[in-house]
Design an enzyme around this catalytic site. Structure first.
Site, short mmCIF file in Angstrom:
data_model
loop_
_atom_site.label_atom_id
_atom_site.label_comp_id
_atom_site.label_asym_id
_atom_site.label_seq_id
_atom_site.Cartn_x
_atom_site.Cartn_y
_atom_site.Cartn_z
N GLY A 24 8.70 -26.66 -32.93
CA GLY A 24 8.87 -26.35 -31.52
C GLY A 24 8.03 -27.26 -30.65
N LEU A 26 9.15 -28.86 -28.21
CA LEU A 26 10.02 -30.04 -28.33
C LEU A 26 9.74 -31.05 -27.22
CD1 LEU A 26 13.40 -28.28 -29.26
CD2 LEU A 26 11.63 -29.19 -30.79
N HIS A 30 11.37 -35.40 -30.53
CA HIS A 30 12.36 -34.54 -31.18
C HIS A 30 13.76 -34.85 -30.66
CE1 HIS A 30 8.63 -31.96 -31.33
NE2 HIS A 30 8.96 -31.99 -32.60
#
Ligand code: PAF
Length: 253
Positions: A24, A26, A30
């Site tokens: 996560g 992000l 990513h």
């Protein structure tokens, strides 16, 4: 995009299935993984799971940023089909007691500096591979040793996933993108720029001098074989530990 909060909700998928495992928080690094992955698969799954098993330091685990609604918006915008965001109890239910303990390329560097880290990474990634059953999985080159560990895992344990690696995304000033960058004060961030400068020398001693001169605390500066000879650095700016690397020869695969 569908958000699956547990394994039952995730279900199974037809065609070429791609997986981008994440913790996560992000960011553009990513998104680069999603962009590269998207045209290669029929179903693109991204996982968001802050894996407690790979953090030796509970403070680092507690401080790790978590914002599932922001992550959902970013993943959806990037064309992810399914966001798998399980709870810790789903991944490590009561009586969980089986671990993958990688050796070989997992020794040294992060393996030495963070005992148990790759046991946590290898275990959660094998679980994700078994749960999502991807044909392809994408990882960032910033974590070059992690990529080498996961390639070794897939080879040694006959996991039928092809591991793909994507180049590190950097801010315009050269700092590699990392969820941990958000914790840097302006002064620490300025000093952290010594890391890409150090790597640009492509020389262990010159790199060490630059890092020390910037007042960073060095965990390691070493050349290791990570899909080719790689100059790898781990250093702290204040309380924030950053890693980065440069491949010295050959093309990343
Ligand atoms: O690189 C990461 O974000 C993590 O180590 C990974 C691969 C998602 C496993 O938790």
């Amino acid at each position: 995009m569908r958000v699956a909060r547990n394994i039952a909700e995730l279900g199974t998928h037809d065609g070429v299935v791609g997986l981008v495992p994440t913790m996560g928080a992000l960011h553009a690094g990513h998104v680069r993984l999603f962009d590269v992955a998207r045209p290669e698969c029929d179903t693109l799954v991204a996982s968001v799971f802050v894996n407690p098993a790979q953090f030796g330091d509970t403070r680092d685990l507690d401080l790790y940023p978590r914002d599932l609604s922001a992550d959902t918006a970013i993943a959806e915008e990037a064309g992810v089909d399914v966001l798998f965001a399980p709870s810790a109890d789903e991944m490590y239910p009561a009586r969980f007691a089986t671990w993958v303990v990688p050796e070989g390329v997992a020794e040294g560097l992060e393996g030495a500096a963070r005992p148990g880290h790759f046991r946590g990474v290898a275990t959660v990634c094998l679980k994700l591979f078994n749960i999502v059953r991807p044909d392809l999985a994408w990882f960032g080159r910033k974590d070059a040793q992690q990529v080498a560990v996961l390639k070794q895992l897939a080879r040694d344990l006959n996991v039928s996933v092809e591991i793909r690696v994507v180049d590190t995304v950097r801010d315009p000033d050269g700092l590699a993108l990392s969820s941990r960058n958000a914790r840097l004060s302006p002064d620490e961030r300025q000093r952290a720029l010594a890391i890409p400068r150090a790597l640009a020398t492509r020389d262990v001693e010159a790199a060490r001098t630059i890092l020390l001169h910037a007042g960073l605390d060095i965990d390691y500066v070493e050349v290791a074989d990570l899909d080719g000879p790689t100059l790898a650095v781990a250093a702290r700016a204040g309380a924030t530990r950053l890693i980065d690397n440069v491949l010295l020869e050959g093309d990343p695969t």
